[in-house]
Design an enzyme around this catalytic site. Structure first.
Site, mmCIF file in Angstrom:
data_model
loop_
_atom_site.group_PDB
_atom_site.id
_atom_site.type_symbol
_atom_site.label_atom_id
_atom_site.label_comp_id
_atom_site.label_asym_id
_atom_site.label_seq_id
_atom_site.Cartn_x
_atom_site.Cartn_y
_atom_site.Cartn_z
ATOM 1 N N ARG A 108 -4.653 12.814 1.448
ATOM 2 C CA ARG A 108 -5.820 11.952 1.684
ATOM 3 C C ARG A 108 -6.601 11.768 0.385
ATOM 4 N NH1 ARG A 108 -7.998 7.939 4.689
ATOM 5 N NH2 ARG A 108 -9.254 8.692 6.430
ATOM 6 N N THR B 12 -7.550 -0.580 12.853
ATOM 7 C CA THR B 12 -8.337 0.648 12.711
ATOM 8 C C THR B 12 -9.356 0.858 13.833
ATOM 9 O OG1 THR B 12 -10.108 1.622 11.353
ATOM 10 C CG2 THR B 12 -9.776 -0.721 11.108
ATOM 11 N N TYR C 181 -15.820 -3.605 5.775
ATOM 12 C CA TYR C 181 -14.426 -3.176 5.984
ATOM 13 C C TYR C 181 -13.972 -3.540 7.394
ATOM 14 C CZ TYR C 181 -10.588 0.078 7.080
ATOM 15 O OH TYR C 181 -9.399 0.632 7.510
ATOM 16 N N ASP D 286 0.523 -7.808 -5.283
ATOM 17 C CA ASP D 286 -0.863 -7.612 -4.860
ATOM 18 C C ASP D 286 -1.066 -8.541 -3.675
ATOM 19 O OD1 ASP D 286 -3.763 -7.984 -4.685
ATOM 20 O OD2 ASP D 286 -3.831 -6.889 -6.577
ATOM 21 N N SER E 237 -3.649 0.663 -15.051
ATOM 22 C CA SER E 237 -3.540 0.983 -16.480
ATOM 23 C C SER E 237 -2.713 2.250 -16.707
ATOM 24 C CB SER E 237 -4.923 1.126 -17.099
ATOM 25 O OG SER E 237 -5.588 2.198 -16.477
ATOM 26 N N ASP F 84 -0.808 6.848 3.673
ATOM 27 C CA ASP F 84 0.147 6.496 4.735
ATOM 28 C C ASP F 84 1.428 5.904 4.164
ATOM 29 O OD1 ASP F 84 -1.977 7.195 6.288
ATOM 30 O OD2 ASP F 84 -2.083 5.337 7.430
ATOM 31 N N GLY G 92 0.825 -1.213 0.000
ATOM 32 C CA GLY G 92 0.000 0.000 0.000
ATOM 33 C C GLY G 92 0.856 1.258 0.000
HETATM 34 P P1 NAP Z 1 -5.232 4.403 1.114
HETATM 35 O O1 NAP Z 1 -4.777 5.786 0.821
HETATM 36 O O2 NAP Z 1 -6.543 3.929 0.605
HETATM 37 O O3 NAP Z 1 -4.083 3.409 0.583
HETATM 38 C C1 NAP Z 1 -4.275 2.036 0.473
HETATM 39 C C2 NAP Z 1 -3.234 1.478 -0.483
HETATM 40 O O4 NAP Z 1 -3.442 0.063 -0.603
HETATM 41 C C3 NAP Z 1 -3.315 2.046 -1.899
HETATM 42 O O5 NAP Z 1 -2.022 2.413 -2.339
HETATM 43 C C4 NAP Z 1 -3.833 0.879 -2.740
HETATM 44 O O6 NAP Z 1 -3.328 0.841 -4.042
HETATM 45 C C5 NAP Z 1 -3.278 -0.300 -1.954
HETATM 46 N N1 NAP Z 1 -4.004 -1.542 -2.238
HETATM 47 C C6 NAP Z 1 -5.348 -1.723 -2.296
HETATM 48 N N2 NAP Z 1 -5.626 -2.996 -2.580
HETATM 49 C C7 NAP Z 1 -4.433 -3.640 -2.714
HETATM 50 C C8 NAP Z 1 -4.057 -4.964 -3.013
HETATM 51 N N3 NAP Z 1 -4.980 -5.911 -3.232
HETATM 52 N N4 NAP Z 1 -2.733 -5.285 -3.041
HETATM 53 C C9 NAP Z 1 -1.797 -4.319 -2.836
HETATM 54 N N5 NAP Z 1 -2.096 -3.040 -2.564
HETATM 55 C C10 NAP Z 1 -3.394 -2.712 -2.498
HETATM 56 O O7 NAP Z 1 -5.226 4.134 2.683
HETATM 57 P P2 NAP Z 1 -4.461 4.930 3.856
HETATM 58 O O8 NAP Z 1 -5.352 6.003 4.369
HETATM 59 O O9 NAP Z 1 -3.092 5.236 3.417
HETATM 60 O O10 NAP Z 1 -4.438 3.808 4.985
HETATM 61 C C11 NAP Z 1 -3.367 2.863 5.065
HETATM 62 C C12 NAP Z 1 -3.842 1.641 5.827
HETATM 63 O O11 NAP Z 1 -4.241 2.019 7.142
HETATM 64 C C13 NAP Z 1 -5.042 0.933 5.234
HETATM 65 O O12 NAP Z 1 -4.890 -0.444 5.503
HETATM 66 C C14 NAP Z 1 -6.233 1.472 6.013
HETATM 67 O O13 NAP Z 1 -7.282 0.535 6.012
HETATM 68 C C15 NAP Z 1 -5.605 1.643 7.377
HETATM 69 N N6 NAP Z 1 -6.157 2.715 8.213
HETATM 70 C C16 NAP Z 1 -6.272 3.973 7.733
HETATM 71 C C17 NAP Z 1 -6.727 4.979 8.574
HETATM 72 C C18 NAP Z 1 -6.842 6.407 8.077
HETATM 73 O O14 NAP Z 1 -7.517 7.188 8.761
HETATM 74 N N7 NAP Z 1 -6.182 6.784 7.005
HETATM 75 C C19 NAP Z 1 -7.040 4.697 9.902
HETATM 76 C C20 NAP Z 1 -6.883 3.386 10.365
HETATM 77 C C21 NAP Z 1 -6.419 2.408 9.517
HETATM 78 P P3 NAP Z 1 -3.732 1.926 -5.171
HETATM 79 O O15 NAP Z 1 -2.954 3.165 -4.813
HETATM 80 O O16 NAP Z 1 -3.273 1.255 -6.409
HETATM 81 O O17 NAP Z 1 -5.215 2.100 -5.059
HETATM 82 O O1 F7E Z 2 -16.020 9.231 6.901
HETATM 83 C C1 F7E Z 2 -19.313 10.784 7.404
HETATM 84 C C2 F7E Z 2 -19.268 9.278 7.291
HETATM 85 O O2 F7E Z 2 -15.068 8.240 4.839
HETATM 86 C C3 F7E Z 2 -16.017 9.861 8.165
HETATM 87 C C4 F7E Z 2 -10.888 5.316 6.627
HETATM 88 O O3 F7E Z 2 -9.574 5.809 6.516
HETATM 89 O O4 F7E Z 2 -11.063 6.134 8.886
HETATM 90 C C5 F7E Z 2 -11.661 6.196 7.598
HETATM 91 O O5 F7E Z 2 -13.005 5.733 7.648
HETATM 92 C C6 F7E Z 2 -17.437 10.130 8.598
HETATM 93 C C7 F7E Z 2 -18.386 8.939 8.480
HETATM 94 O O6 F7E Z 2 -13.854 7.980 7.047
HETATM 95 C C8 F7E Z 2 -19.773 12.056 4.041
HETATM 96 O O7 F7E Z 2 -20.571 8.720 7.320
HETATM 97 C C9 F7E Z 2 -20.686 12.335 5.988
HETATM 98 O O8 F7E Z 2 -19.193 8.850 9.628
HETATM 99 O O9 F7E Z 2 -13.847 10.150 5.950
HETATM 100 P P1 F7E Z 2 -14.673 8.944 6.085
HETATM 101 P P2 F7E Z 2 -14.251 6.700 7.918
HETATM 102 O O10 F7E Z 2 -15.441 6.021 7.407
HETATM 103 O O11 F7E Z 2 -14.253 7.119 9.342
HETATM 104 C C10 F7E Z 2 -11.024 4.821 9.470
HETATM 105 C C11 F7E Z 2 -10.327 4.925 10.798
HETATM 106 C C12 F7E Z 2 -10.451 3.797 8.558
HETATM 107 O O12 F7E Z 2 -9.853 2.826 8.999
HETATM 108 C C13 F7E Z 2 -10.844 3.873 7.125
HETATM 109 O O13 F7E Z 2 -9.906 3.169 6.310
HETATM 110 O O14 F7E Z 2 -17.981 11.156 7.767
HETATM 111 N N1 F7E Z 2 -19.675 11.453 6.135
HETATM 112 N N2 F7E Z 2 -20.765 12.721 4.707
HETATM 113 C C14 F7E Z 2 -19.088 11.257 4.955
HETATM 114 N N3 F7E Z 2 -18.035 10.493 4.604
HETATM 115 C C15 F7E Z 2 -17.641 10.523 3.305
HETATM 116 N N4 F7E Z 2 -16.584 9.790 2.918
HETATM 117 N N5 F7E Z 2 -18.311 11.297 2.372
HETATM 118 C C16 F7E Z 2 -19.374 12.083 2.688
HETATM 119 O O15 F7E Z 2 -19.930 12.764 1.847
#
Ligand code: NAP
Ligand code: F7E
Length: 344
Positions: free
Chosen positions: A190, A131, A155, A62, A36, A13, A8
């Site tokens: 993000r 998470t 998820y 992958d 692609s 991140d 990833g």
């Molecule tokens: P992100 O921006 O969505 O990045 C996820 C990465 O995983 C992308 O580069 C994606 O590739 C790659 N990926 C998806 N499917 C894959 C596969 N089958 N094989 C290899 N790579 C694959 O997520 P992030 O916000 O950086 O988060 C990083 C990790 O922390 C994730 O596991 C997420 O669930 C977890 N997490 C995030 C948060 C948050 O708030 N950001 C909080 C808690 C946990 P592409 O670039 O090609 O799409």
């Molecule tokens: O939504 C509300 C939505 O998609 C936050 C991922 O990184 O953090 C992330 O998950 C909140 C939710 O993040 C819209 O319903 C309202 O309550 O930014 P989000 P998430 O679902 O909290 C966790 C820790 C992870 O692990 C995940 O990978 O905002 N909300 N209106 C909306 N959310 C989105 N996306 N779009 C809206 O229009």
């Protein structure tokens, strides 16, 4: 030279973590999915053109493909693996539950099994991107390492499997494998369908006259939003201690989507007021009554997570980690970056 694999790596991140580890003198192998278009906006600077870093090695892979993952791990025999690959969008996981399970759950199994079958139990340390979504319908406030889980999406359910598998491989096979239970963390990198980035992008575009309105889902949802570069640093810290343990990483503050919108508009000089309720609620510009925010049920989730707020005192005590950037400052950073991009 220490070797790390990041799955990833092209994500939010992964890109910050790669930069952080390169600065620490690591040889970093970044696992990239074939797509692609070869353009990987967050990490192109690490392996293309003049800014490229010879210690960054992109490799195709992958996590759903056990053969590719095993071939990478058996060749590199890394000191550390950071498993950040995921279908990470909660709303999208309701549409793609199978793919989400394959990547977020079975993908983790493929990596752990490869560490084990290559006899790397004592030499390769493993970080799992767990998470706050695991807490889902929260059982206590704030949430810490002992709070029971109640996942509310495909998820979160997939991540729950990966969480327990990480603990099981630690206990069963002695692998240094840890879960970072990270609360939401954001940045200019993000993905633009997550709420913070979506809001700041729209607010700047509305201010510039390039967009009419912001369409939004649940305004009352509350999150503990931190700053991604600070959160990746603690992933590394978790792998540098003597014993493998799981940690909650959070700011300890929570704010609503409504506040996020209000603060973002305020930063570009627009004061939002609200009227109506539920699906009919709108946000309007106090100066001219123009409606700038509308609720759209398309963005609602079949099951919502209403409130997340973490207690990261264990990380403070054991890892010496504390967040510097909190809500207001985070939104300022993101708005400033968005304005710069729009002025280019
Ligand atoms: P992100 O921006 O969505 O990045 C996820 C990465 O995983 C992308 O580069 C994606 O590739 C790659 N990926 C998806 N499917 C894959 C596969 N089958 N094989 C290899 N790579 C694959 O997520 P992030 O916000 O950086 O988060 C990083 C990790 O922390 C994730 O596991 C997420 O669930 C977890 N997490 C995030 C948060 C948050 O708030 N950001 C909080 C808690 C946990 P592409 O670039 O090609 O799409
Ligand atoms: O939504 C509300 C939505 O998609 C936050 C991922 O990184 O953090 C992330 O998950 C909140 C939710 O993040 C819209 O319903 C309202 O309550 O930014 P989000 P998430 O679902 O909290 C966790 C820790 C992870 O692990 C995940 O990978 O905002 N909300 N209106 C909306 N959310 C989105 N996306 N779009 C809206 O229009």
């Amino acid at each position: 030279m220490k070797k790390a694999i990041i799955t990833g790596v092209a994500g939010q991140d992964g890109s910050y973590l790669a930069e952080f580890l390169l600065n620490k003198g690591y040889l970093v192998f970044g696992v990239l999915r074939r797509s692609s278009l070869e353009f990987k906006s967050r990490i192109d600077h690490l392996y293309k053109g003049e800014s490229k870093n010879v210690n960054f090695k992109p490799i195709y892979g992958d996590v759903t493909d056990a053969l590719s993952i095993n071939s990478i791990i058996s060749k590199i025999k890394p000191d550390e693996i950071y498993n950040l690959a995921a279908q990470s969008h909660v709303r999208v996981s309701f549409d793609l539950p199978g793919y989400t399970a394959q990547t977020d759950a079975i993908g983790t199994l493929n990596i752990l099994e490869s560490i084990k079958s290559n006899g790397l139990n004592k030499t390769t340390r493993f970080y799992q991107a767990s998470t706050s979504e695991l807490y889902g319908k929260v059982q206590e406030i704030p949430q810490n390492e002992n709070t029971p889980f109640y996942p509310r999406s495909p998820y979160a359910a997939a991540k729950l499997y990966a969480y327990w598998l990480t603990i099981n491989y630690r206990e069963a096979y002695g692998i240094f494998a840890v879960n970072g239970i990270l609360f939401n963390h954001e940045s200019p990198r993000r993905g633009n369908s997550f709420i913070t980035k979506k809001v700041v992008e729209s607010v700047v575009r509305i201010k510039k006259g390039k967009q009419d309105k912001l369409k939004i889902g649940n305004l009352d949802s509350r999150r503990d939003w931190g700053y991604a570069p600070e959160f990746v640093e603690v992933m590394w810290k978790m792998l540098q201690v003597d014993y493998p343990e799981d940690f909650v990483i959070a700011t300890g503050e929570h704010h609503s989507v409504r506040e996020l919108i209000q603060v973002s508009f305020r930063l570009v000089g627009i004061e939002i007021h609200w009227k109506g309720s539920g699906i009919n609620e709108v946000g309007f510009d106090k100066k001219n009554d123009r409606i700038l925010v509308e609720v759209d049920k398309y963005y609602f989730r079949p099951t919502e997570v209403d409130l997340l707020v973490g207690d990261s005192s264990k990380a403070k005590n054991i890892l010496g980690w504390e967040p510097n950037t909190k809500f207001q400052n985070l939104i300022e950073i993101m708005i400033e970056d968005e304005i710069k991009k729009n002025n280019k």
